[in-house]
Design a protein around this motif. Structure first.
Motif, PDB file in Angstrom:
ATOM      1  N   ASP A 105      -8.541  31.441  -0.483  1.00 37.47           N
ATOM      2  CA  ASP A 105      -9.852  30.936  -0.087  1.00 37.47           C
ATOM      3  C   ASP A 105      -9.634  29.581   0.581  1.00 37.47           C
ATOM      4  O   ASP A 105      -8.587  28.960   0.437  1.00 37.47           O
ATOM      5  N   ASP A 106     -10.644  29.123   1.314  1.00 38.49           N
ATOM      6  CA  ASP A 106     -10.491  27.848   1.998  1.00 38.49           C
ATOM      7  C   ASP A 106     -11.839  27.146   2.079  1.00 38.49           C
ATOM      8  O   ASP A 106     -12.878  27.800   2.179  1.00 38.49           O
ATOM      9  N   ASN A 116     -14.537  27.960   4.583  1.00 40.62           N
ATOM     10  CA  ASN A 116     -15.454  29.083   4.383  1.00 40.62           C
ATOM     11  C   ASN A 116     -16.797  28.624   3.810  1.00 40.62           C
ATOM     12  O   ASN A 116     -17.758  29.380   3.794  1.00 40.62           O
ATOM     13  N   TYR A 117     -16.842  27.400   3.302  1.00 44.60           N
ATOM     14  CA  TYR A 117     -18.050  26.908   2.641  1.00 44.60           C
ATOM     15  C   TYR A 117     -18.806  25.884   3.477  1.00 44.60           C
ATOM     16  O   TYR A 117     -20.033  25.874   3.503  1.00 44.60           O
TER      17      TYR A 117
END
Length: 992
Positions: A477-478, A481-482
């Motif tokens: 995840d990174d 992405n948010y």
RNA sequence: GCUCCCGUGGCGGAAUUGGUAGACGCAGCUGACUUAAAAUCAGCCGCCUUUGGCUUGUGGGUUCGAGUCCCACCGGGAGUACCA
């Protein structure tokens, strides 16, 4: 007693039915005869270790292991029972009978929870006094249960309305009233925190060991305070106290309610009326003091995970931190305490929010600060004006509105700024209704980068978003992405952007960067405490238990008020305080939406009762009785203990009896925890009765009245019996009994007709309005109680819900008939069993059945027990002569489930005594196991051959046999792998 | 939305630690007994294109072997809900 009495069926002489066939009529005769015999002989009387229950008929306790099996006791409603109700009672009865045959001293009794709304509403409907209707309902329920053959000790029955019982309910209230929670006290069991007598608190005030709240700076000693001042101080410590905070007022029911009695939609659980928050003086119990222990001790009891989880969620313990923010106000500044579970995100805090009811809102500036964005003002000219309007709008929202609008954020700027104690940043302070006054401190630090609600709010009001946690490096995840889309809410992450290096913070430097979230929380909590601006705290969702109701039909409080309004506890010698006759006992109800109405207790209608002259130690004076009554949960909070010692006039329960039946060492199965060995009831009480009861028990434990911390060791939730209901084409319910099944239609669905019209089937509960009720009385008339019991116990696992299917009942009846015929000649009534030794095959089957059924009974699986008993019985049916040595154990094993027919057959076989205390059959190890077993030969998991082999075959021998058996399939090649699990499986992986 | 539980024949349901899927019962079918029916007794009874193949909601995975363990999805039920 003559066989002819219940055997001969007068109609049998006319038709060709044999005279001694086991049918409904014969079952009825047998069942009523044995019920009478059991009653007369006291067959199920459990012996106490002392006291007047140790009389001649019950067998003496003498060292026998006690076993306490209990049902959740019923409300005696006016409707009577349907076949769905007694499932749990039958289960505990089967267990009780089984344990009795294991030689244990079994306590099994039934009482009635007779106060409360259901009983009262029925009385109001019928226009009779609640006591009259309640007692009639109890009598009817007792008759229905008795006819079922339940093995209760009928000397131990009682109802919560009995003055001799109510007295002790009031006595327990008195002990709770006279107690406080000393969270520093170390209990004898080593735990910290305990209920103690209120005098120990007064001692602390007197000695100066504890400051008197509210009088710290007055210079007054305890004895210099007025009686009213003392009462007021103590009220804030008592475990039963008069609440000054908002309570749930339900005008439609005319009473206040506990949080547990209000649904998620903000309606009353009973009646579904709106509930409003009102400040009313009401009795409350300090259950929040026990929040942690109620969670902690779930670990030492054997309860369904589901119920434990529901209690944990209801109590809602969360670990976090309280942090103090300074708020600049026109009157010189205020302190704002916030609660957060994520103190690690303090560096990501970009604004703060208080609930619309928060005190801080009284300190807002007269005008909006310069440069306040228009969207923050909500169109109002001043902060005060806007806040007033916003608060009003928030108050008028029902809980349902809040639920519907969840996610859609509203709010308003307060004109105030708060200072982040770590960064020194000035944060705009908003008020919004997504922050609730009664959770935490009613104020939050908003972290839009780490919380969905704060994020939504920030987007709406165009506030800064800072991310202080990023996904773990190896999570795939990174943070990209948010960013700009969503907050990162997970605990699994690495802290970033969190250092005092570039801030104006005072105190020591703090750097959380690179830490895992949980480590960062520990570190920041230490920093907060060192800096004196916060500390780690625990918060609960649980609220104190609102304990008074404005009802007639409940226990009066043992409390009177003096002319000055000071409450006084009545001495134990004045108990019980009985209900007076009042002109009208129906509750005063209001328009369900009339939030401004005020409760009116029916007891206040009898002035002669309310106003009394009493001498409470300082001469006769005028007092006024408390006119509230206790909720119906009060009586059910402690009834289990009264079964142990139902007639004791000196104690709630005798301590020796408690020790024997429920003490820490009373039974191996309950370990050291003690408590009721088996408690069976519906899951609907998971956070009501079961939480309240545990709470009371823990108080009584702390005060030394009982010596186990938990009331119920093992809890079992029985499933619900559901039923089909049928409607006609207008959607009206039609009597289910008159519906006929038709052929399946084209899609394979069955069709139904009612008097020739099409009918439509639906699935749900059994109920009068659904016209699908079947009562135990119907079952007794059509099949007898044994068949009814057999059917309910064979329907499936006890803890799962399943549909009642009338058609299937007959299977149990046929089984009993076949068993009967195996012992008795249907035409002559003669006993036909033979004294010959059973053949080898019968011996094997018998002993394997005993071993298996014993195992099933230990695990409360009557359904599979029954299946195995049917197999044995079917085998006996095929023999030329039925051997006594086989059929007697069968009868004993079936007797917990179908006790009457088994007693009858047992007595026909020549036994003078009831089989209720006959030893449970023991399997002869020589005959357990099989002569030969079927071994399966698999190739790549597919069955390719079956071999009959000895159970003790050597793996190598089995392997050779298996390879020979499938040689042609292996084509002469050596298999790649052969797995042998003798004697059952040989699994072969062939060569490629 | 979140959490937990559950999906097996026409129906209710069986199936230790992964080891012959469908015990037992209902319904249905065949036969015996009976003038006949009921009852009783003896059998049959997952599906298909039947020397075989398929099958435990669907699709994957792990394994010699999966109803059982893992992942995703579909369906049903329960609890909870702006709890910071």
């Amino acid at each position: 007693m003559s066989d002819n009495e219940q055997g001969a069926d007068s109609s049998a002489n006319i038709s060709s039915v044999p005279a001694y066939r086991y049918n409904a009529k014969m079952a009825q005769g047998i069942e009523e005869k044995w019920q009478k015999t059991w009653d007369e002989k006291g067959t199920f009387w459990a012996a106490n270790v002392k006291g007047d229950l140790t009389d001649g008929k019950g067998r003496h306790a003498d060292g026998r292991t006690p076993y306490f099996a209990m049902d959740m006791f019923p409300y005696p409603s006016g409707k009577g029972l349907h076949v769905g109700h007694p499932l749990g009672y039958l289960a505990t009865d089967v267990v009780s009978r089984y344990h009795r045959m294991k030689g244990e001293n079994v306590l099994h009794a039934m009482g009635y929870d007779a106060f409360g709304l259901p009983a009262e509403q029925y009385a109001v409907q019928t226009g009779q006094h609640p006591r009259v209707t309640t007692e009639a309902n109890i009598a009817n329920m007792r008759r229905q249960l008795h006819r079922m053959g339940l093995s209760f000790d009928n000397r131990r029955t009682f109802a919560t309305i009995d003055p001799g019982y109510m007295r002790w309910t009031q006595w327990i209230f008195s002990r709770i009233y006279d107690a406080w929670y000393d969270s520093d006290f170390v209990r004898p069991d080593g735990g910290k925190g305990s209920a103690r007598h209120i005098d120990t608190l007064i001692d602390q005030f007197r000695s100066g060991k504890r400051a008197i709240p509210g009088f710290e700076d007055s210079g007054k000693s305890w004895d210099q305070l007025t009686e009213a001042e003392q009462a007021d101080v103590l009220n804030d410590f008592r475990l039963a106290y008069i609440s000054k905070s908002p309570v749930n007022w339900c005008p439609g029911l005319g009473t206040v309610l506990a949080n547990e009695e209000v649904t998620a939609e903000g309606k009353s659980e009973r009646g579904n009326f709106p509930v409003f928050q009102r400040e009313l003086r009401q009795w409350s119990m300090r259950i929040t003091a026990y929040g942690h222990r109620l969670i902690e001790d779930l670990d030492i009891i054997d309860w369904p995970q589901k119920v434990k989880l529901m209690q944990r969620n209801w109590i809602g313990e969360s670990h976090g931190a309280s942090v103090h923010f300074k708020v600049e106000t026109p009157d010189g500044g205020q302190d704002m305490e916030i609660y957060t579970t994520r103190p690690d995100t303090l560096f990501g805090t970009t604004f703060a929010v208080v609930s619309p009811e928060h005190d801080l809102l009284q300190h807002v500036p007269a005008a909006w600060p310069e440069n306040t964005p228009e969207s923050w003002k909500g169109g109002y000219a001043t902060p005060a004006e806007g806040i007033k309007a916003y608060r009003l709008a928030a108050e008028s929202k029902t809980a349902q509105d809040r639920v519907d609008e969840a996610g859609e954020k509203t709010g308003l700027f307060t004109g105030l700024y708060a200072t982040n104690p770590i960064t020194g940043d000035k944060l705009p302070l908003f008020t919004a209704d997504y922050v609730l006054m009664d959770y935490g401190t009613g104020a939050i630090m908003a972290v839009p980068g780490g919380d969905q609600r704060d994020y939504d709010f920030a987007k709406k009001f165009d506030l800064l978003v800072i991310y202080t946690v990023k996904p773990l490096p190896d999570s795939g995840d990174d943070l990209a992405n948010y960013e700009g889309k969503a907050p990162f809410v997970s605990h699994d992450g690495i802290v970033i952007n969190s250092s005092t290096e570039h801030t104006q913070a005072k105190g020591d430097a703090l750097n959380l960067n690179g830490l895992r979230v949980n480590d960062a929380i520990d570190k920041v909590n230490q920093w907060l405490e060192a800096a004196g601006v916060g500390k780690g705290t625990v918060s609960y969702r649980l609220r104190d238990w609102l304990f008074s109701r404005q009802r007639y039909w409940g226990e009066p409080f043992p409390i009177v008020y003096g002319e000055d309004g000071v409450p006084h506890l009545l001495p134990d010698s004045m108990l019980p305080i009985n209900l007076p006759d009042v002109p009208d006992y129906s509750p005063k109800t209001f328009d369900p939406m009339d939030a401004e109405s005020n409760p009116e207790a029916p007891l206040s209608r009898n002035e002669d009762w309310v106003k009394v002259t009493l001498d409470l130690g300082d001469g006769p004076k005028t007092y006024y009785r408390d006119t509230n009554t206790m909720p119906n949960w009060a009586g059910s909070c402690w009834y289990y203990m009264r079964y142990l010692d139902p007639n004791d006039t000196e104690h709630m329960v005798d301590s020796d009896e408690y020790e024997y039946w429920m003490g820490p060492n009373h039974n191996k199965e309950s370990g050291k925890t003690g408590g009721v060995d088996l408690y069976v009831g519906g899951v609907e009480h998971a956070v009501l009765h079961l939480l309240y009861s545990r709470f009371w028990h823990k108080i009584l434990f702390d005060l030394g009245y009982v010596d186990t911390p938990e009331p119920f060791y093992k809890l079992f939730n029985q499933g619900m019996i559901q039923a089909y209901a049928y409607t006609d084409d207008r959607g009206q319910y039609v009597p289910a009994a008159e519906v006929e099944g038709g052929p399946a239609d084209k899609s394979g669905e069955p069709t139904f007709t009612w008097h020739g019209q099409p009918a439509f089937r639906e699935f749900g509960k059994m109920g009068k309005s659904l016209k699908n009720i079947i009562t135990p009385d119907d079952m007794y008339a059509r099949y007898g109680a044994d068949t009814f019991r057999l059917y309910e116990m064979s329907m499936g696992p006890l803890d799962e819900s399943r549909p009642w299917n009338d058609r299937n009942v007959v299977g149990g009846m046929r089984f009993l008939q076949r068993l009967w015929r195996n012992v008795v000649d249907e035409n002559t009534g003669e006993v036909t069993v033979s004294d010959v030794e059973p053949d080898a095959k019968t011996l094997k089957l018998l002993n394997n059945t005993i071993a298996a059924v014993t195992e099933e009974m230990e695990h409360m699986r009557p359904n599979t027990s029954i299946a195995k008993l049917i197999v044995l019985n079917n085998h006996l049916t095929g023999l030329k002569a039925v051997p006594r040595a086989a059929v007697e154990p069968l009868i004993l094993m079936l007797s917990p489930i179908a006790p009457h027919i088994c007693e009858e057959l047992w007595s026909k076989l020549g036994h003078a005594e009831s089989l209720a205390h006959e030893p449970w059959p023991k399997a002869d190890e020589r005959y357990v196991g099989e002569e030969s077993v079927t071994a399966v030969v698999q190739i790549k998991g597919k069955v390719r051959a079956k071999l009959e082999v000895s159970p003790s075959i050597e793996p190598n021998e089995l392997k050779d046999m298996a390879l020979k058996a499938v040689a042609d399939r292996l084509g002469g090649k050596e298999p790649r792998k052969v797995i042998v699990k003798a004697p059952k499986i040989v699994s072969i992986v062939p060569a490629e």
